[in-house]
Design a protein around this motif. Structure first.
Motif, PDB file in Angstrom:
ATOM      1  N   ILE A 278       0.690  -1.135   0.025  1.00  0.00           N
ATOM      2  CA  ILE A 278      -0.137   0.079   0.021  1.00  0.00           C
ATOM      3  C   ILE A 278       0.939   1.512   0.004  1.00  0.00           C
ATOM      4  CG2 ILE A 278      -1.621   1.228   1.397  1.00  0.00           C
ATOM      5  CD1 ILE A 278      -2.902  -1.451   2.212  1.00  0.00           C
ATOM      6  N   ASP A 279       1.983   1.330   0.903  1.00  0.00           N
ATOM      7  CA  ASP A 279       2.982   2.320   0.886  1.00  0.00           C
ATOM      8  C   ASP A 279       3.487   2.450  -0.477  1.00  0.00           C
ATOM      9  OD1 ASP A 279       1.975   3.036   3.451  1.00  0.00           O
ATOM     10  OD2 ASP A 279       3.681   1.740   4.195  1.00  0.00           O
ATOM     11  N   ASP A 280       3.936   1.551  -1.141  1.00  0.00           N
ATOM     12  CA  ASP A 280       4.710   1.679  -2.446  1.00  0.00           C
ATOM     13  C   ASP A 280       3.796   2.289  -3.389  1.00  0.00           C
ATOM     14  OD1 ASP A 280       6.843   0.544  -1.375  1.00  0.00           O
ATOM     15  OD2 ASP A 280       6.831  -1.500  -2.095  1.00  0.00           O
ATOM     16  N   PHE A 281       2.452   1.833  -3.398  1.00  0.00           N
ATOM     17  CA  PHE A 281       1.411   2.356  -4.262  1.00  0.00           C
ATOM     18  C   PHE A 281       1.241   3.767  -4.104  1.00  0.00           C
ATOM     19  CE2 PHE A 281      -3.090   3.347  -4.733  1.00  0.00           C
ATOM     20  CZ  PHE A 281      -3.225   3.139  -6.338  1.00  0.00           C
ATOM     21  N   SER A 282       1.318   4.353  -2.897  1.00  0.00           N
ATOM     22  CA  SER A 282       0.972   5.687  -2.678  1.00  0.00           C
ATOM     23  C   SER A 282       2.025   6.399  -3.288  1.00  0.00           C
ATOM     24  CB  SER A 282       1.248   5.813  -1.357  1.00  0.00           C
ATOM     25  OG  SER A 282      -0.123   5.209  -0.569  1.00  0.00           O
ATOM     26  N   GLY A 283       3.419   5.747  -3.584  1.00  0.00           N
ATOM     27  CA  GLY A 283       4.280   6.433  -3.833  1.00  0.00           C
ATOM     28  C   GLY A 283       4.330   6.434  -5.337  1.00  0.00           C
ATOM     29  N   ILE A 284       3.878   5.260  -5.870  1.00  0.00           N
ATOM     30  CA  ILE A 284       3.799   5.392  -7.528  1.00  0.00           C
ATOM     31  C   ILE A 284       2.688   6.424  -7.935  1.00  0.00           C
ATOM     32  CG2 ILE A 284       3.122   3.856  -9.147  1.00  0.00           C
ATOM     33  CD1 ILE A 284       4.192   1.571  -7.738  1.00  0.00           C
ATOM     34  N   VAL A 285       1.651   6.425  -7.205  1.00  0.00           N
ATOM     35  CA  VAL A 285       0.614   7.371  -7.498  1.00  0.00           C
ATOM     36  C   VAL A 285       1.007   8.885  -7.300  1.00  0.00           C
ATOM     37  CG1 VAL A 285      -1.609   8.398  -6.872  1.00  0.00           C
ATOM     38  CG2 VAL A 285      -1.402   5.708  -6.937  1.00  0.00           C
ATOM     39  N   ALA A 286       1.891   9.123  -6.199  1.00  0.00           N
ATOM     40  CA  ALA A 286       2.317  10.404  -6.057  1.00  0.00           C
ATOM     41  C   ALA A 286       3.572  10.835  -7.250  1.00  0.00           C
ATOM     42  CB  ALA A 286       3.125  10.536  -4.903  1.00  0.00           C
ATOM     43  N   SER A 287       4.037   9.789  -7.767  1.00  0.00           N
ATOM     44  CA  SER A 287       5.047   9.924  -8.882  1.00  0.00           C
ATOM     45  C   SER A 287       4.366  10.406  -9.940  1.00  0.00           C
ATOM     46  CB  SER A 287       5.934   8.827  -8.862  1.00  0.00           C
ATOM     47  OG  SER A 287       5.372   7.686  -9.551  1.00  0.00           O
TER      48      SER A 287
ATOM     49  N   ARG B 263       6.715   5.464   1.383  1.00  0.00           N
ATOM     50  CA  ARG B 263       7.595   4.964   2.613  1.00  0.00           C
ATOM     51  C   ARG B 263       8.544   4.168   2.100  1.00  0.00           C
ATOM     52  NH1 ARG B 263       3.884   3.510   5.924  1.00  0.00           N
ATOM     53  NH2 ARG B 263       4.217   5.089   7.560  1.00  0.00           N
ATOM     54  N   LEU B 264       9.796   4.418   2.625  1.00  0.00           N
ATOM     55  CA  LEU B 264      11.109   3.737   2.249  1.00  0.00           C
ATOM     56  C   LEU B 264      11.539   3.226   3.481  1.00  0.00           C
ATOM     57  CD1 LEU B 264      13.019   3.199  -0.263  1.00  0.00           C
ATOM     58  CD2 LEU B 264      14.230   5.369   0.356  1.00  0.00           C
ATOM     59  N   VAL B 265      11.766   1.877   3.471  1.00  0.00           N
ATOM     60  CA  VAL B 265      11.990   1.215   4.544  1.00  0.00           C
ATOM     61  C   VAL B 265      13.583   0.660   4.390  1.00  0.00           C
ATOM     62  CG1 VAL B 265      11.567  -0.778   6.161  1.00  0.00           C
ATOM     63  CG2 VAL B 265       9.699   0.269   5.033  1.00  0.00           C
TER      64      VAL B 265
END
Length: 305
Positions: free
Chosen positions: A81-90, A98-100
């Motif tokens: 979900i966090d990765d998806f949020s990053g992709i959408v923001a991109s 989120r980067l872990v």
């Protein structure tokens, strides 16, 4: 639970915090809610899932077998979900999500450790990235990168790997140390030239059982630790030998509480690298972050060289 709703996600996030905090009481300060509220949330989650996730009571907190499965799968779900949020923001030309990132312990004092400066470099570009920084053993970090639970990790990882991208960053000298009061404290190179090291207890690293044997013909095990902080504590007792990174031991050596035994022949150098999983669906922020790490590491090597 037929579909995952927003309520379910909130309850699952509470569950992860409770497990990582190892109990309801410890999770209070993280979640900023009372133990009774946390208990209510976990009870609601168990009802929605139809299974018991954990045992809590006088014997303490522990996960059930099903709870362990749900915990691991929840971490994967939340990362996706966090990765998806990053992709959408991109799509809006903004780094987000989120980067872990994981790291082994006792690296911050190393002059060439690039992480803090790399994060500073990364943050020069406008972004909405949330960093999660995890400290663990080399084995646990490698396992978490391979399972997709974390995006990248810094530590003494080997170069040859079919499943991982391994990018060397810096070197870390280690010496054999003992604490004040040990028979070899203050011994010269000539003093230890013919010493039978089996007469002295050596602290081992469970994640590298053959490590000390590589440097001695034989060893007498005196205990085990899984962190540099643990190794330091045992050595300061004065009863053991063990290896520590030179930069980490330096303050105690300067205070006369640690002594490097035969720094000529009992020294080795470990190479630290950043690892990422090959072929993984990456966080949109991962490549710029790794690029910042490489940039900082390269500049520092030039300064040292």
């Amino acid at each position: 639970m037929n579909r995952v709703s927003d309520i379910d996600l909130r309850l699952l996030r509470v569950f992860v915090v409770v497990v990582e905090s190892e109990g309801f009481a410890a999770a209070e300060s993280v979640l900023n809610v009372s133990t009774s509220t946390i208990s209510l949330h976990i009870g609601n989650l168990e009802s929605r899932l139809g299974i018991r996730l954990c045992e809590r009571g006088r014997r303490g907190f522990s996960l059930t077998e099903r709870g362990k499965v749900v915990f691991e799968e929840t971490k994967r779900l939340l990362k996706t979900i966090d990765d998806f949020s990053g992709i959408v923001a991109s799509t809006k030309s903004l780094l987000a999500g989120r980067l872990v990132v994981g790291m082994v312990d006792a690296l911050t004092a190393h002059a060439d450790f690039p992480l803090a400066e790399a994060i500073r470099e990364f943050n020069k570009v406008k972004n909405e990235v949330e960093f999660d920084l995890i400290v663990g053993t080399r084995q646990s970090l490698e396992r978490d990168v391979l399972s997709g639970q974390i995006h990248a990790a810094l530590g003494p990882f080997k170069r040859d790997s079919d499943a991982l991208n391994v990018t060397p960053l810096f070197y870390e000298p280690h010496d054999l140390y003992c604490g004040e009061g040990h028979p070899l404290f203050g011994a010269t190179i000539n003093d230890v030239k013919n010493v039978d090291f089996t007469q002295y207890a050596t602290i081992q690293r469970p994640y590298h059982r053959g490590f000390s044997v590589e440097h001695f013909d034989a060893v007498r095990e005196g205990g085990a630790v899984n962190s540099m902080e643990g190794m330091l504590t045992m050595l300061l007792s004065g009863g053991y030998l063990g290896f520590l990174p030179r930069h980490f031991a330096k303050p105690w050596e300067q205070q006369g509480k640690l002594y490097a035994v035969d720094r000529v022949s009992m020294t080795y150098v470990s190479e630290h690298a950043v690892i990422t999983k090959k072929g993984a669906r990456e966080s949109i922020a991962l490549n710029p972050f790794v690029a910042a790490l490489k940039k900082v590491a390269t500049l520092r090597r030039r300064e040292d060289g």
